[in-house]
Design a protein around this motif. Structure first.
Motif, short mmCIF file in Angstrom:
data_model
loop_
_atom_site.label_atom_id
_atom_site.label_comp_id
_atom_site.label_asym_id
_atom_site.label_seq_id
_atom_site.Cartn_x
_atom_site.Cartn_y
_atom_site.Cartn_z
N LEU A 92 -31.96 -88.47 -15.23
CA LEU A 92 -32.28 -87.87 -13.93
C LEU A 92 -32.24 -88.92 -12.83
CD1 LEU A 92 -33.23 -85.35 -12.38
CD2 LEU A 92 -35.58 -86.06 -12.85
N LEU A 93 -32.78 -90.09 -13.10
CA LEU A 93 -32.78 -91.16 -12.11
C LEU A 93 -31.35 -91.60 -11.78
CD1 LEU A 93 -34.35 -93.21 -10.41
CD2 LEU A 93 -34.40 -94.72 -12.42
N ALA A 94 -30.51 -91.75 -12.81
CA ALA A 94 -29.14 -92.19 -12.59
C ALA A 94 -28.36 -91.16 -11.78
CB ALA A 94 -28.46 -92.43 -13.94
N LEU A 95 -28.51 -89.89 -12.10
CA LEU A 95 -27.80 -88.85 -11.35
C LEU A 95 -28.29 -88.77 -9.92
CD1 LEU A 95 -27.46 -85.90 -13.90
CD2 LEU A 95 -25.82 -87.67 -13.33
N ALA A 96 -29.59 -88.99 -9.70
CA ALA A 96 -30.13 -88.96 -8.35
C ALA A 96 -29.53 -90.09 -7.51
CB ALA A 96 -31.65 -89.06 -8.39
N VAL A 97 -29.41 -91.27 -8.11
CA VAL A 97 -28.88 -92.42 -7.37
C VAL A 97 -27.41 -92.20 -7.00
CG1 VAL A 97 -28.28 -94.87 -7.53
CG2 VAL A 97 -30.52 -94.07 -8.31
N VAL A 98 -26.58 -91.81 -7.96
CA VAL A 98 -25.15 -91.67 -7.67
C VAL A 98 -24.89 -90.45 -6.78
CG1 VAL A 98 -24.42 -92.87 -9.76
CG2 VAL A 98 -24.76 -90.40 -9.85
N ALA A 99 -25.69 -89.38 -6.93
CA ALA A 99 -25.54 -88.22 -6.05
C ALA A 99 -25.91 -88.59 -4.62
CB ALA A 99 -26.40 -87.06 -6.54
N GLY A 100 -26.97 -89.39 -4.45
CA GLY A 100 -27.35 -89.86 -3.13
C GLY A 100 -26.29 -90.74 -2.51
#
Length: 577
Positions: A211-219
């Motif tokens: 979840l953290l990784a997807l949040a960072v790359v999506a941002g």
């Protein structure tokens, strides 16, 4: 009281929730939010694997989690999208859909509903014993093969090209030709996702790394703009409840889904039970396999109604639940509520998630399924299991997921039939204390002169009765001196009446009588007497002698005229001890 019994039989999870302890709420809330944080990115990634919209993965979590919380018997198990189930769905549905996205989605829902119906039928006929049908070695080989297939399939998404080949081996052979097509910005996003996940798991193992990784790359893509880098993203998702759709494809296609749905139900249930049983044992309670079959069926029907895809027990999310101290089925309800909140009100940020990052999440999830070391170590403990595991593994890699699963089911069936048709057997003897044991394992256990005690380690039925007769006569022929009496342990092999078995017993009795050997049955006295008489076999002095157990047979049979190994044993046999 009767109403409560009925309620506990049909909805055991609801009964547990009605008896909920308030001091569990804090732990269950914490565990539920943690499970949702892990389930959200995984559900979106598995939706991509199944070939449907990302929001379908979220649909596949909400109602199924609530359904299992009400109908399941495990307090820790979390259901949801699973790598193996999604790989099976994609392998079956993709060629049938022929590129039509709407038909693909409808076929996915139909196959999910069929899987649920198969599970309900199995529960009705009390087939929970099928949880032990696919042995652990076969399931180990199956999951290893599925995991590697998924990882290779996601390689193209991670580096930014598309495979033209559909099978694993062909893709591996063609990979060098695709290296010139690598899209470097896509590969960079994939590497960033991988690094964040690995760092999170290394330094903050309790955080939801995916979840953290997807949040960072999506941002990052939201800030830069995915179109500037030509990076594929999930795209806009619909909010709110899905509109119900009736299937619009020809009904004949449903025939092509019946057997794959049965395979999927089988694999999903066995995998789920392995997870459920391990966590139930860890937390000190038992689960009911038949009711678990029903719960899986209801959960899959709930997923189909909410336009999702087939689900199973999720071992990683179950482990998160247990690690965060989840106490009851309330965890599933809290997690479902959190996912519903995102699905209905917060889908806009999800559109910037790059599909390459989802590929990395799938690869990491599949990596956790791989246990080639355990598969290799089987050679030290169980060579037949070693070959079963590797045959299944190689079949999945070379033949594909569906043929591999079909072969795994057949291997499980053949393994069972082999064990029943050609079971182990033993000759029995006595030690100096007069206790009956298996010969050959302990030097203190000696054969009784003139007596052969035989145990056949499988229920006798029409397809192993002839083998039983051959084994008995072969063992008698191997004796240096022909015994006066054959005692058969009836408890281990005469479990039900079978006319074919009784016919073979009659033939064996005649052959033994011709050789001058008394035939004695030890155990199940009333049943054996009734079955023998019904088959027209004489019971008593001139026929088969029947006694309640081995010790009674040794004391009462009149055929012992030769000395036994020791004085103590002789005393026991004559009833003088």
């Amino acid at each position: 009281m009767q109403d409560f019994f009925t309620l506990s039989r049909w909805v055991p999870g609801l009964v547990a929730l009605l008896d909920y302890r308030r001091d569990w709420l804090t732990a269950d809330m914490r565990a539920g939010v943690s499970v949702a944080a892990v389930a959200l990115p995984v559900a979106i990634a598995y939706a991509e694997l199944a070939g449907v919209s990302a929001v379908v993965g979220l649909y596949s979590c909400i109602l199924p989690m609530i359904a299992y919380a009400l109908f399941g018997t495990s307090r820790q198990l979390i259901v949801g999208p699973d790598a193996a189930t999604c790989a099976v769905i994609a392998a079956v549905v993709t060629p049938l859909a022929a590129g039509d996205a709407t038909r693909h989605w409808q076929l996915v829902m139909t196959m999910t509903a069929m899987t649920g119906l198969w599970c309900l039928a199995a529960s009705y006929f009390r087939l929970g014993v099928l949880a032990d049908f696919l042995s652990r070695p076969i399931l180990l080989g199956l999951l290893n093969g599925v995991a590697i297939t998924i990882m290779v399939g996601q390689l193209s998404r991670i580096v930014g090209f598309t495979f033209d080949e559909s099978q694993l081996i062909e893709r591996l052979v063609a990979t060098p030709d695709y290296l010139a097509l690598v899209h470097w910005p896509t590969l960079g996003i994939s590497m960033l996702t991988l690094v964040i996940m690995l760092l999170c798991r290394r330094y903050r193992p309790l955080w939801p790394s995916s979840l953290l990784a997807l949040a960072v790359v999506a941002g990052l893509l939201w800030y830069v703009g995915p179109e500037r880098l030509s990076i594929a993203v999930v795209g806009s998702l619909s909010e709110g409840l899905p509109e119900f759709q009736l299937p619009e494809f020809p009904p004949g296609l449903m025939r092509d889904l019946v057997l794959p749905a049965l395979n999927l139900a089988m694999v999903s249930f066995v995998s789920m039970m392995l997870t459920a049983r391990s966590f139930a044992a860890r937390n000190g309670y038992d689960i009911d396999a038949d009711r678990e079959f029903r719960a899986l069926g209801v959960a899959n029907l709930a997923s189909a109604i909410s336009q999702g895809f087939a689900i199973s027990g999720a071992d990683s999310r179950t482990a998160v639940n247990d690690a965060n101290g989840g106490k009851s089925q309330m965890v599933s309800i809290v997690a479902a509520g959190a996912i519903a909140l995102v699905t209905f009100f917060l889908t806009e940020p999800l559109q910037y998630i790059p599909t390459a990052a989802l590929g990395v999440v799938l690869v990491m999830a599949s990596w956790s399924l791989i246990n080639l070391r355990g598969q290799w170590h089987l050679r030290k403990s169980d060579m037949p299991a070693f070959w079963l595991a590797w045959i299944t593994f190689i079949s999945v890699l070379f033949m594909g997921v569906i043929p591999g699963i079909t072969l795994a089911v057949l291997l499980g069936l053949f393994q069972f039939l082999r064990n029943v048709m050609r079971p182990t057997d033993q000759l029995m003897g006595m030690n100096e204390e007069g206790v009956v044991h298996t010969l050959g394992r302990n030097e203190e256990v000696k054969a009784i002169a003139g007596v052969l005690i035989y145990r056949f380690n499988s229920p006798l039925t029409y397809f192993n009765a002839a083998y039983f007769k051959r084994r008995v006569l072969a063992l008698i022929g191997e004796e240096k001196a022909q015994p006066n009496c054959l005692i058969i342990d009836a408890v281990s092999c005469f479990t039900h009446q079978d006319i074919s078995v009784m016919s073979v017993v009659g033939e064996l009795h005649k052959e033994l009588k011709r050789r001058g050997i008394h035939m004695v049955m030890a155990g199940r006295r009333s049943q054996m007497t009734h079955w023998l008489q019904q088959a027209g076999i004489r019971v008593g002095e001139e026929g088969v002698l029947v006694y309640p157990d081995l010790y009674e047979a040794l004391r009462m049979t009149r055929c012992y005229h030769t000395p036994v190994v020791t004085t103590e044993v002789a005393d026991v046999v004559r009833g003088e001890a």
